[in-house]
Design a protein around this motif. Sequence first.
Motif, PDB file in Angstrom:
ATOM      1  N   GLY A  40      56.732 137.095  76.281  1.00 31.77           N
ATOM      2  CA  GLY A  40      56.311 135.707  76.384  1.00 31.77           C
ATOM      3  C   GLY A  40      56.939 134.817  75.325  1.00 31.77           C
ATOM      4  N   ALA A  41      57.958 135.321  74.636  1.00 40.00           N
ATOM      5  CA  ALA A  41      58.609 134.550  73.578  1.00 40.00           C
ATOM      6  C   ALA A  41      59.341 133.349  74.169  1.00 40.00           C
ATOM      7  CB  ALA A  41      59.589 135.436  72.823  1.00 40.00           C
ATOM      8  N   VAL A  42      59.411 132.304  73.373  1.00 35.21           N
ATOM      9  CA  VAL A  42      60.057 131.074  73.802  1.00 35.21           C
ATOM     10  C   VAL A  42      61.059 130.657  72.743  1.00 35.21           C
ATOM     11  CG1 VAL A  42      59.668 128.649  74.424  1.00 35.21           C
ATOM     12  CG2 VAL A  42      57.981 130.374  75.062  1.00 35.21           C
ATOM     13  N   LEU A  43      62.240 130.233  73.183  1.00 36.81           N
ATOM     14  CA  LEU A  43      63.260 129.708  72.279  1.00 36.81           C
ATOM     15  C   LEU A  43      63.155 128.190  72.288  1.00 36.81           C
ATOM     16  CD1 LEU A  43      66.257 131.924  73.415  1.00 36.81           C
ATOM     17  CD2 LEU A  43      64.896 132.201  71.348  1.00 36.81           C
ATOM     18  N   HIS A  44      63.115 127.593  71.104  1.00 38.83           N
ATOM     19  CA  HIS A  44      62.941 126.146  70.990  1.00 38.83           C
ATOM     20  C   HIS A  44      64.182 125.504  70.401  1.00 38.83           C
ATOM     21  CE1 HIS A  44      58.601 126.172  71.792  1.00 38.83           C
ATOM     22  NE2 HIS A  44      58.582 127.312  71.128  1.00 38.83           N
ATOM     23  N   SER A  45      64.504 124.317  70.892  1.00 35.50           N
ATOM     24  CA  SER A  45      65.505 123.466  70.259  1.00 35.50           C
ATOM     25  C   SER A  45      64.809 122.142  69.956  1.00 35.50           C
ATOM     26  CB  SER A  45      66.711 123.254  71.184  1.00 35.50           C
ATOM     27  OG  SER A  45      66.366 122.374  72.233  1.00 35.50           O
ATOM     28  N   ALA A  46      65.557 121.156  69.502  1.00 37.71           N
ATOM     29  CA  ALA A  46      64.953 119.871  69.173  1.00 37.71           C
ATOM     30  C   ALA A  46      64.408 119.161  70.408  1.00 37.71           C
ATOM     31  CB  ALA A  46      65.973 118.984  68.477  1.00 37.71           C
ATOM     32  N   THR A  47      65.041 119.425  71.566  1.00 40.83           N
ATOM     33  CA  THR A  47      64.660 118.682  72.768  1.00 40.83           C
ATOM     34  C   THR A  47      64.099 119.523  73.904  1.00 40.83           C
ATOM     35  OG1 THR A  47      66.923 118.857  73.585  1.00 40.83           O
ATOM     36  CG2 THR A  47      66.367 116.868  72.326  1.00 40.83           C
ATOM     37  N   MET A  48      64.175 120.827  73.810  1.00 37.73           N
ATOM     38  CA  MET A  48      63.704 121.648  74.929  1.00 37.73           C
ATOM     39  C   MET A  48      63.224 123.016  74.463  1.00 37.73           C
ATOM     40  SD  MET A  48      67.348 122.728  76.711  1.00 37.73           S
ATOM     41  CE  MET A  48      66.589 122.966  78.258  1.00 37.73           C
ATOM     42  N   ALA A  49      62.574 123.715  75.384  1.00 39.39           N
ATOM     43  CA  ALA A  49      62.118 125.084  75.137  1.00 39.39           C
ATOM     44  C   ALA A  49      62.480 125.916  76.359  1.00 39.39           C
ATOM     45  CB  ALA A  49      60.620 125.115  74.903  1.00 39.39           C
ATOM     46  N   ILE A  50      62.879 127.160  76.144  1.00 45.78           N
ATOM     47  CA  ILE A  50      63.243 128.052  77.242  1.00 45.78           C
ATOM     48  C   ILE A  50      62.624 129.419  76.970  1.00 45.78           C
ATOM     49  CG2 ILE A  50      65.431 128.630  76.145  1.00 45.78           C
ATOM     50  CD1 ILE A  50      66.619 129.114  78.906  1.00 45.78           C
ATOM     51  N   GLU A  51      62.037 130.016  78.014  1.00 49.60           N
ATOM     52  CA  GLU A  51      61.471 131.356  77.877  1.00 49.60           C
ATOM     53  C   GLU A  51      62.604 132.360  77.671  1.00 49.60           C
ATOM     54  OE1 GLU A  51      57.595 132.209  80.310  1.00 49.60           O
ATOM     55  OE2 GLU A  51      59.092 131.256  81.591  1.00 49.60           O
ATOM     56  N   VAL A  52      62.370 133.358  76.851  1.00 50.91           N
ATOM     57  CA  VAL A  52      63.371 134.405  76.637  1.00 50.91           C
ATOM     58  C   VAL A  52      63.499 135.189  77.945  1.00 50.91           C
ATOM     59  CG1 VAL A  52      63.913 136.521  75.372  1.00 50.91           C
ATOM     60  CG2 VAL A  52      62.921 134.574  74.174  1.00 50.91           C
ATOM     61  N   PRO A  53      64.718 135.244  78.519  1.00 52.44           N
ATOM     62  CA  PRO A  53      64.871 135.913  79.817  1.00 52.44           C
ATOM     63  C   PRO A  53      65.013 137.431  79.677  1.00 52.44           C
ATOM     64  CG  PRO A  53      66.945 134.924  79.168  1.00 52.44           C
ATOM     65  CD  PRO A  53      65.936 134.557  78.105  1.00 52.44           C
ATOM     66  N   SER A  54      64.606 138.126  80.723  1.00 52.84           N
ATOM     67  CA  SER A  54      64.838 139.558  80.837  1.00 52.84           C
ATOM     68  C   SER A  54      65.879 139.812  81.921  1.00 52.84           C
ATOM     69  CB  SER A  54      63.542 140.281  81.184  1.00 52.84           C
ATOM     70  OG  SER A  54      63.789 141.633  81.415  1.00 52.84           O
ATOM     71  N   VAL A  55      65.814 139.020  83.001  1.00 52.98           N
ATOM     72  CA  VAL A  55      66.751 139.112  84.119  1.00 52.98           C
ATOM     73  C   VAL A  55      67.189 137.688  84.477  1.00 52.98           C
ATOM     74  CG1 VAL A  55      67.097 139.868  86.509  1.00 52.98           C
ATOM     75  CG2 VAL A  55      65.536 141.133  85.028  1.00 52.98           C
ATOM     76  N   ILE A  56      68.510 137.492  84.596  1.00 53.18           N
ATOM     77  CA  ILE A  56      69.026 136.202  85.046  1.00 53.18           C
ATOM     78  C   ILE A  56      69.926 136.420  86.257  1.00 53.18           C
ATOM     79  CG2 ILE A  56      68.875 135.119  82.780  1.00 53.18           C
ATOM     80  CD1 ILE A  56      71.937 135.366  82.564  1.00 53.18           C
ATOM     81  N   ARG A  57      70.081 135.345  87.071  1.00 54.71           N
ATOM     82  CA  ARG A  57      70.897 135.421  88.277  1.00 54.71           C
ATOM     83  C   ARG A  57      71.899 134.278  88.274  1.00 54.71           C
ATOM     84  NH1 ARG A  57      70.938 133.398  93.751  1.00 54.71           N
ATOM     85  NH2 ARG A  57      69.408 131.833  93.161  1.00 54.71           N
ATOM     86  N   LEU A  58      73.156 134.596  88.560  1.00 58.21           N
ATOM     87  CA  LEU A  58      74.183 133.570  88.650  1.00 58.21           C
ATOM     88  C   LEU A  58      73.883 132.652  89.828  1.00 58.21           C
ATOM     89  CD1 LEU A  58      77.419 135.681  88.063  1.00 58.21           C
ATOM     90  CD2 LEU A  58      76.328 134.111  86.452  1.00 58.21           C
ATOM     91  N   ARG A  59      74.178 131.378  89.678  1.00 51.73           N
ATOM     92  CA  ARG A  59      73.949 130.413  90.757  1.00 51.73           C
ATOM     93  C   ARG A  59      75.041 130.495  91.819  1.00 51.73           C
ATOM     94  NH1 ARG A  59      70.037 126.410  89.699  1.00 51.73           N
ATOM     95  NH2 ARG A  59      69.307 126.484  87.555  1.00 51.73           N
ATOM     96  N   ARG A  60      76.245 130.893  91.420  1.00 49.10           N
ATOM     97  CA  ARG A  60      77.367 131.042  92.365  1.00 49.10           C
ATOM     98  C   ARG A  60      77.736 132.511  92.474  1.00 49.10           C
ATOM     99  NH1 ARG A  60      81.991 126.804  91.463  1.00 49.10           N
ATOM    100  NH2 ARG A  60      82.073 126.975  93.700  1.00 49.10           N
ATOM    101  N   TYR A  61      78.110 132.920  93.666  1.00 47.87           N
ATOM    102  CA  TYR A  61      78.500 134.308  93.905  1.00 47.87           C
ATOM    103  C   TYR A  61      79.832 134.616  93.226  1.00 47.87           C
ATOM    104  CZ  TYR A  61      79.557 138.638  96.340  1.00 47.87           C
ATOM    105  OH  TYR A  61      79.862 139.933  96.633  1.00 47.87           O
ATOM    106  N   VAL A  62      79.908 135.749  92.555  1.00 48.70           N
ATOM    107  CA  VAL A  62      81.141 136.212  91.923  1.00 48.70           C
ATOM    108  C   VAL A  62      81.608 137.438  92.680  1.00 48.70           C
ATOM    109  CG1 VAL A  62      82.151 137.154  89.824  1.00 48.70           C
ATOM    110  CG2 VAL A  62      80.436 135.362  89.665  1.00 48.70           C
ATOM    111  N   ARG A  63      82.821 137.372  93.230  1.00 54.60           N
ATOM    112  CA  ARG A  63      83.372 138.501  93.988  1.00 54.60           C
ATOM    113  C   ARG A  63      83.822 139.581  93.018  1.00 54.60           C
ATOM    114  NH1 ARG A  63      88.078 139.556  94.844  1.00 54.60           N
ATOM    115  NH2 ARG A  63      88.858 140.989  96.395  1.00 54.60           N
ATOM    116  N   ILE A  64      83.359 140.792  93.232  1.00 52.49           N
ATOM    117  CA  ILE A  64      83.727 141.933  92.409  1.00 52.49           C
ATOM    118  C   ILE A  64      84.781 142.733  93.160  1.00 52.49           C
ATOM    119  CG2 ILE A  64      82.901 144.023  91.254  1.00 52.49           C
ATOM    120  CD1 ILE A  64      81.741 141.421  90.147  1.00 52.49           C
ATOM    121  N   PRO A  65      85.937 142.987  92.521  1.00 52.70           N
ATOM    122  CA  PRO A  65      86.970 143.776  93.212  1.00 52.70           C
ATOM    123  C   PRO A  65      86.439 145.165  93.565  1.00 52.70           C
ATOM    124  CG  PRO A  65      87.785 142.934  91.109  1.00 52.70           C
ATOM    125  CD  PRO A  65      86.327 142.600  91.196  1.00 52.70           C
ATOM    126  N   PHE A  66      86.725 145.600  94.767  1.00 48.54           N
ATOM    127  CA  PHE A  66      86.284 146.905  95.229  1.00 48.54           C
ATOM    128  C   PHE A  66      87.086 147.996  94.538  1.00 48.54           C
ATOM    129  CE2 PHE A  66      86.708 150.517  98.171  1.00 48.54           C
ATOM    130  CZ  PHE A  66      85.372 150.866  98.257  1.00 48.54           C
TER     131      PHE A  66
END
Length: 169
Positions: A40-66
């Motif tokens: 439940g940790a949170v990272l703070h800056s002067a203007t915002m706060a963000i929860e410490v992530p455990s899993v993130i997902r890219l917004r755009r698909y990245v093709r991985i060479p087979f």
Amino acid sequence: MRQVLLLNASYEPLTTLPLRRAVCLVLREKAEVVHPADSGAVLHSATMAIEVPSVIRLRRYVRIPFRTRVPLTRAALMRRDNFRCAYCGHRAETIDHVIPRSRGGKHTWENCVASCSPCNHRKADRLLEELGWALNATPVVPRGAHWRLIGVAGDGDPQWAPYVTESAA
């Protein structure tokens, strides 16, 4: 250092990265947080706060060479053999070639095994038949996309489990 699981836009696991890099991707809006950390940790800056992530997902698909074959690395080989010596079953620290390279053995998955230092030293450049030894398991090539995540499946955050299992990859 805390690691974060990175997923492709299709929720396919790609790799792990340091917390700092993960937060940078989220702040640049290149990724979104799928699961925050259990702490439940949170990272703070002067203007915002963000929860410490455990899993993130890219917004755009990245093709991985087979790749038809998983690259042979020390970490991958140790993981395949579960950090156990192929000869005696004790904790492995080194890599051994079943058929020594000095006798024409290749540096391939089928010829390399994890080994403890005493067994590796005792075997030296001899064949198993000359010593009367046998392998505990036949060395094989690992298969599947989950091998990109070496060291993650057993060591990672429990929240990663749905994404790093063989069936998910």
